[in-house]
Scaffold this motif. Structure first.
Motif, PDB file in Angstrom:
ATOM      1  N   GLU A  58      -5.494 -10.836 -11.161  1.00  0.00           N
ATOM      2  CA  GLU A  58      -6.156 -11.427 -12.314  1.00  0.00           C
ATOM      3  C   GLU A  58      -6.994 -10.379 -13.031  1.00  0.00           C
ATOM      4  OE1 GLU A  58      -6.300 -15.978 -10.547  1.00  0.00           O
ATOM      5  OE2 GLU A  58      -8.182 -14.983 -11.077  1.00  0.00           O
ATOM      6  N   MET A  59      -7.271 -10.643 -14.296  1.00  0.00           N
ATOM      7  CA  MET A  59      -7.816  -9.622 -15.179  1.00  0.00           C
ATOM      8  C   MET A  59      -9.108  -9.010 -14.649  1.00  0.00           C
ATOM      9  SD  MET A  59      -8.672  -9.862 -19.266  1.00  0.00           S
ATOM     10  CE  MET A  59      -7.145 -10.739 -19.551  1.00  0.00           C
ATOM     11  N   GLN A  60     -10.027  -9.820 -14.194  1.00  0.00           N
ATOM     12  CA  GLN A  60     -11.310  -9.275 -13.767  1.00  0.00           C
ATOM     13  C   GLN A  60     -11.306  -8.879 -12.293  1.00  0.00           C
ATOM     14  OE1 GLN A  60     -14.810 -10.725 -15.783  1.00  0.00           O
ATOM     15  NE2 GLN A  60     -15.867 -11.002 -13.845  1.00  0.00           N
ATOM     16  N   ALA A  61     -10.302  -9.319 -11.548  1.00  0.00           N
ATOM     17  CA  ALA A  61     -10.256  -9.001 -10.121  1.00  0.00           C
ATOM     18  C   ALA A  61      -9.912  -7.542  -9.878  1.00  0.00           C
ATOM     19  CB  ALA A  61      -9.240  -9.896  -9.418  1.00  0.00           C
ATOM     20  N   GLY A  62      -9.127  -6.942 -10.775  1.00  0.00           N
ATOM     21  CA  GLY A  62      -8.717  -5.556 -10.584  1.00  0.00           C
ATOM     22  C   GLY A  62      -7.970  -5.389  -9.285  1.00  0.00           C
ATOM     23  N   VAL A  63      -8.335  -4.346  -8.513  1.00  0.00           N
ATOM     24  CA  VAL A  63      -7.638  -4.094  -7.263  1.00  0.00           C
ATOM     25  C   VAL A  63      -8.050  -5.049  -6.150  1.00  0.00           C
ATOM     26  CG1 VAL A  63      -7.220  -1.675  -7.734  1.00  0.00           C
ATOM     27  CG2 VAL A  63      -9.350  -2.360  -6.642  1.00  0.00           C
ATOM     28  N   LEU A  64      -8.977  -5.968  -6.427  1.00  0.00           N
ATOM     29  CA  LEU A  64      -9.327  -6.979  -5.435  1.00  0.00           C
ATOM     30  C   LEU A  64      -8.387  -8.181  -5.536  1.00  0.00           C
ATOM     31  CD1 LEU A  64     -13.213  -6.907  -5.600  1.00  0.00           C
ATOM     32  CD2 LEU A  64     -11.716  -5.870  -3.920  1.00  0.00           C
ATOM     33  N   SER A  65      -7.135  -7.921  -5.873  1.00  0.00           N
ATOM     34  CA  SER A  65      -6.148  -8.975  -6.021  1.00  0.00           C
ATOM     35  C   SER A  65      -6.060  -9.803  -4.752  1.00  0.00           C
ATOM     36  CB  SER A  65      -4.774  -8.367  -6.323  1.00  0.00           C
ATOM     37  OG  SER A  65      -4.832  -7.577  -7.475  1.00  0.00           O
ATOM     38  N   GLY A  66      -6.118 -11.121  -4.913  1.00  0.00           N
ATOM     39  CA  GLY A  66      -6.019 -12.003  -3.765  1.00  0.00           C
ATOM     40  C   GLY A  66      -7.379 -12.408  -3.247  1.00  0.00           C
ATOM     41  N   LEU A  67      -8.333 -11.490  -3.316  1.00  0.00           N
ATOM     42  CA  LEU A  67      -9.687 -11.821  -2.897  1.00  0.00           C
ATOM     43  C   LEU A  67     -10.343 -12.712  -3.941  1.00  0.00           C
ATOM     44  CD1 LEU A  67     -12.126 -11.474  -1.066  1.00  0.00           C
ATOM     45  CD2 LEU A  67     -12.678  -9.416  -2.346  1.00  0.00           C
ATOM     46  N   ILE A  68     -10.132 -12.381  -5.201  1.00  0.00           N
ATOM     47  CA  ILE A  68     -10.683 -13.177  -6.292  1.00  0.00           C
ATOM     48  C   ILE A  68      -9.522 -13.866  -6.997  1.00  0.00           C
ATOM     49  CG2 ILE A  68     -12.007 -13.123  -8.432  1.00  0.00           C
ATOM     50  CD1 ILE A  68     -13.307 -10.543  -7.430  1.00  0.00           C
ATOM     51  N   VAL A  69      -9.376 -15.172  -6.787  1.00  0.00           N
ATOM     52  CA  VAL A  69      -8.341 -15.972  -7.443  1.00  0.00           C
ATOM     53  C   VAL A  69      -9.031 -17.150  -8.111  1.00  0.00           C
ATOM     54  CG1 VAL A  69      -6.277 -17.380  -7.142  1.00  0.00           C
ATOM     55  CG2 VAL A  69      -6.553 -15.284  -5.806  1.00  0.00           C
ATOM     56  N   GLU A  70      -9.101 -17.123  -9.441  1.00  0.00           N
ATOM     57  CA  GLU A  70      -9.761 -18.189 -10.181  1.00  0.00           C
ATOM     58  C   GLU A  70      -8.767 -19.137 -10.834  1.00  0.00           C
ATOM     59  OE1 GLU A  70     -12.725 -16.690 -12.821  1.00  0.00           O
ATOM     60  OE2 GLU A  70     -13.781 -15.566 -11.276  1.00  0.00           O
ATOM     61  N   THR A  71      -7.503 -18.743 -10.917  1.00  0.00           N
ATOM     62  CA  THR A  71      -6.474 -19.670 -11.380  1.00  0.00           C
ATOM     63  C   THR A  71      -6.423 -20.843 -10.405  1.00  0.00           C
ATOM     64  OG1 THR A  71      -5.179 -17.868 -12.321  1.00  0.00           O
ATOM     65  CG2 THR A  71      -4.023 -19.934 -11.901  1.00  0.00           C
ATOM     66  N   LYS A 101     -10.788 -14.092 -18.042  1.00  0.00           N
ATOM     67  CA  LYS A 101     -10.925 -13.190 -16.897  1.00  0.00           C
ATOM     68  C   LYS A 101     -10.036 -13.607 -15.729  1.00  0.00           C
ATOM     69  CE  LYS A 101     -14.933 -15.442 -14.705  1.00  0.00           C
ATOM     70  NZ  LYS A 101     -16.329 -15.249 -14.260  1.00  0.00           N
ATOM     71  N   ALA A 102      -9.542 -14.849 -15.755  1.00  0.00           N
ATOM     72  CA  ALA A 102      -8.654 -15.333 -14.701  1.00  0.00           C
ATOM     73  C   ALA A 102      -7.181 -15.214 -15.088  1.00  0.00           C
ATOM     74  CB  ALA A 102      -8.975 -16.784 -14.362  1.00  0.00           C
ATOM     75  N   ALA A 103      -6.891 -14.685 -16.274  1.00  0.00           N
ATOM     76  CA  ALA A 103      -5.494 -14.509 -16.674  1.00  0.00           C
ATOM     77  C   ALA A 103      -4.793 -13.557 -15.714  1.00  0.00           C
ATOM     78  CB  ALA A 103      -5.420 -13.973 -18.096  1.00  0.00           C
ATOM     79  N   LYS A 104      -3.564 -13.863 -15.382  1.00  0.00           N
ATOM     80  CA  LYS A 104      -2.791 -12.976 -14.522  1.00  0.00           C
ATOM     81  C   LYS A 104      -2.512 -11.686 -15.290  1.00  0.00           C
ATOM     82  CE  LYS A 104      -2.606 -15.903 -11.129  1.00  0.00           C
ATOM     83  NZ  LYS A 104      -3.321 -15.643  -9.862  1.00  0.00           N
ATOM     84  N   ASN A 105      -2.713 -10.549 -14.634  1.00  0.00           N
ATOM     85  CA  ASN A 105      -2.767  -9.274 -15.340  1.00  0.00           C
ATOM     86  C   ASN A 105      -1.866  -8.231 -14.694  1.00  0.00           C
ATOM     87  OD1 ASN A 105      -4.065  -7.961 -17.561  1.00  0.00           O
ATOM     88  ND2 ASN A 105      -5.257  -6.742 -16.120  1.00  0.00           N
ATOM     89  N   TRP A 106      -1.294  -7.355 -15.517  1.00  0.00           N
ATOM     90  CA  TRP A 106      -0.398  -6.298 -15.052  1.00  0.00           C
ATOM     91  C   TRP A 106       0.754  -6.872 -14.203  1.00  0.00           C
ATOM     92  CZ3 TRP A 106       0.261  -1.659 -16.902  1.00  0.00           C
ATOM     93  CH2 TRP A 106      -0.791  -1.014 -17.556  1.00  0.00           C
TER      94      TRP A 106
END
Length: 679
Positions: free
Chosen positions: A230-243, A262-267
């Motif tokens: 997600e957009m604001q999670a950066g490399v903390l993918s999976g740790l921060i899931v707001e969707t 900030k919760a949009a799925k990114n990259w």
């Protein structure tokens, strides 16, 4: 001979005492026996005298193992004038019908958790040839429309099945390495997204009924993506899931929603061209959050390619490299998913609208993150193999490039500084290749058994990614400095140099898979397992200082190093101060330096106690010590892991990638003729 192999003493009398090798028998046992010296060019010279008779009676023939090395004498430590055989060959016995001199079929062996051996048998040469034929024009597929079309063709061919990750993981890993010998481009990422993250997630997380969708998905050539970051999670993918995916008991559906930008799925790789996806969202049932869970969903109507209602996808634009791969940002506006969308191998929504665990294993981010582990390993192998074939191609150029020397004309390859680069590069890259192959064998066992890797294997995979990619990046950089303007030319392989940087950032973080990280007060944080003997009673949460923030330049590599250090300090606590001191003070222990470094680091962090602000300051102050300890841990893994060769030779196949790019590729993708659209 098969019967005698159980008696090393008898084998010694029969074959002599000139070394030790491994004999692999048709009985599927492996026995260490004395190895006779290679004599002449006769394959049976490996077994002089009586051995030829024994082989004739048992139907077992002997050959020497081999691997591809550069054949230029003097440039590679293991090279020799006659070709590809390295010193210290191992003996492999095959039934005559499977002898490598008669066919390219190879038997890949590993042990299952039950103690029995699992054999995956396939013809490596035939598979490699067919695989390369399916991707034969990939160097000219320079935009997502063309690149995705090649992947569809490969998928529909059935050459590599989605279930091969479980049934023949060696074939799965081989496919990734073959792509690297052609060039480390965006198609390799597209390929691993399709087979590993998308199909692999379904294979690992779907229930038995749901898993049956893999066959039709492959037959139709539908493309998929993995929507985690997600957009604001950066490399903390999976740790921060707001969707969120909220269960609606009235409609028996999930409401999939992106609450903010900030919760949009990114990259999301292949996110624009994919018709299907596996999305990770926070599952909410009866007002209670159950954390990240995987959902299978449709993104586009396969007959029109129009986005389904409530889905918005934006392309992320042109990059410095890999523009043949589409990367997307994705939003969901209350998209309705059926009950069957939840991949239900580990959990389900029961008829009374309650969340129910299935089996003994609870759904958690470690379970979802298994595909990130396989992805981390294939990326590590891709980087180190790509670096090696780039050296091989450059060396061939250097041998033919004539320069003026003090003593007349000489080849560029004969320059001492370039000879040194090649020698050092091949030594380091080959060590990492052998290390990654050994780690692959261990992971393949877990993939076949359906088991979750233990902590030691997870750490070994982390080390593999850190060290393989560092070796690849650093050795390619050293080569560029010495080879001159050749490194600026197209068609040399150097035009894809930025891909080595991409490999640093790819495939999430080790601390995500192991639930070792958390987010605190807007700053990254991780578990600090009572660093000191003074406070061993509990595990605290410490914020990661700015200098250790995973959003820094080296991204994932730094996160992995932090996690290695964290685990080592936890081991210090769990094992007790006395045990660590014994190792640290033992002059004969190979782990003494690491133990001493762990003790010193714990002592330096001691004054912070449980004060988070002070701990952040201490970690900022001693960041070099944190990474130095991680390097020692990585050294230990490489040192203790016995390396093995890949089953296939490494062959340089680098092609000149076209510089052309169709900026209207989206129109091309959306306007495919109906005959090309999967039904």
């Amino acid at each position: 001979a098969a019967r005698l192999c159980d008696n090393t003493q008898v084998m010694s009398l029969l074959f002599g005492r000139r070394g030790v090798g491994v004999v692999r028998l048709a009985t599927r046992t492996t026995t260490t026996v004395p190895l006779a010296a290679v004599q002449g060019s006769d394959a049976h010279g490996l077994f002089p005298g009586a051995s030829q008779t024994a082989a004739a009676h048992t139907g077992i023939t002997i050959c020497s193992s081999y691997r591809h090395t550069n054949t230029s004498a003097g440039l590679h430590p293991s090279s020799n004038p006659s070709g590809l055989f390295r010193a210290g060959p191992r003996l492999e016995a095959y039934p005559r019908s499977n002898h490598p001199m008669n066919t390219s079929r190879r038997v890949v062996r590993s042990a299952s958790t039950s103690g029995t051996e699992r054999l995956t048998e396939f013809d490596h040469e035939a598979f490699s040839s067919a695989f390369l034929q399916e991707i034969h024009n990939v160097e000219n597929a320079t935009d997502p429309a063309q690149s995705s079309a090649i992947l569809r063709r490969l998928v529909k061919s059935g050459l590599l099945k989605y279930t091969d990750m479980r049934d023949a993981p060696e074939k799965f890993f081989l496919g990734h390495r073959l792509l690297s010998t052609v060039g480390l481009g965006g198609f390799g990422i597209r390929f691993t997204v399709q087979y590993n993250l998308f199909a692999g997630s379904i294979l690992g997380l779907a229930g038995p009924e749901q898993s049956r969708m893999l066959g039709p998905l492959q037959e139709e050539g539908l493309l998929g993506c993995f929507l985690l970051t997600e957009m604001q999670a950066g490399v903390l993918s999976g740790l921060i899931v707001e969707t969120t995916a909220t269960w609606n008991s009235a409609t028996k559906t999930f409401d999939l929603h992106t609450p903010s930008d900030k919760a949009a799925k990114n990259w999301i790789s292949q996110g624009f061209t994919a018709e299907r996806g596996v999305v990770i969202a926070d599952l909410i049932v009866n007002g209670k959050s159950h954390g990240p869970h995987p959902f299978f969903m449709e993104l586009r109507d396969p007959s029109t390619l129009d986005l389904l209602t409530g889905i918005r996808i934006d392309d992320m634009g042109t990059k410095t490299v890999a523009n043949d791969l589409d990367n997307a940002r994705v939003w969901f506006d209350h998209v309705q998913l059926p009950k069957s969308a939840l991949l239900n191998k580990f959990c389900e929504i029961s008829d009374d609208d309650t969340y129910t665990q299935v089996g003994d294993q609870a759904m958690r981010i470690e379970v979802i993150g298994q595909r990130l582990l396989t992805g981390r390993l294939v990326i590590a192998q891709a980087a180190v193999v790509a670096a090696r074939v780039l050296h091989m191609k450059t060396e061939e150029y250097a041998r033919q490039k004539v320069c003026n020397g003090l003593d007349g004309e000489v080849s560029l390859a004969s320059m001492p500084q370039l000879r040194a680069v090649f020698a050092e590069s091949y030594a380091e890259l080959d060590e990492m290749i052998r290390f990654s192959a050994a780690v692959e064998r261990r992971l393949s066992q877990c993939l076949s058994d359906g088991s979750i890797p233990d902590n030691d294997l997870i750490d070994a995979i982390s080390v593999c990614k850190i060290r393989c990619i560092d070796a690849a990046s650093q050795r390619v950089y050293a080569l560029r400095q010495e080879v001159g303007s050749y490194a600026l030319m197209g068609g040399t392989g150097f035009e894809l140099n930025d891909m080595f940087l991409c490999t640093k950032f790819a495939e999430g973080n080790r601390n995500v898979e192991t639930s070792s990280a958390t987010h605190f007060g807007g700053r990254t944080a991780y578990f600090d397992p009572a660093l000191l003997p003074l406070a061993p009673s509990r595990v605290l949460i410490r914020p990661v200082p700015r200098s250790l923030n995973p959003l820094n330049y080296e991204g994932d590599t730094r996160i992995l190093q932090q996690k290695l250090t964290r685990d080592r300090l936890k081991a210090l606590k769990d094992g007790g101060l006395a045990a660590t001191l014994l190792v640290a003070l033992n002059p004969l222990s190979s782990d003494g330096a690491e133990a001493r470094a762990a003790l010193l680091l714990a002592r330096k962090l001691a004054p912070a106690g449980r004060d988070r602000t002070k701990m952040a300051a201490k970690m900022d102050e001693h960041w070099r010590d944190i990474y130095a300890l991680a390097d020692m841990i990585a050294d230990r893994h490489v040192r203790e892991q016995k390396g093995i060769d890949f089953p296939e030779p490494i062959v340089e196949r680098i092609k000149a990638f076209s510089p052309k790019f169709d900026f209207n590729w989206k129109d091309t993708t959306m306007n495919r003729s109906l005959k090309d659209v999967p039904k």
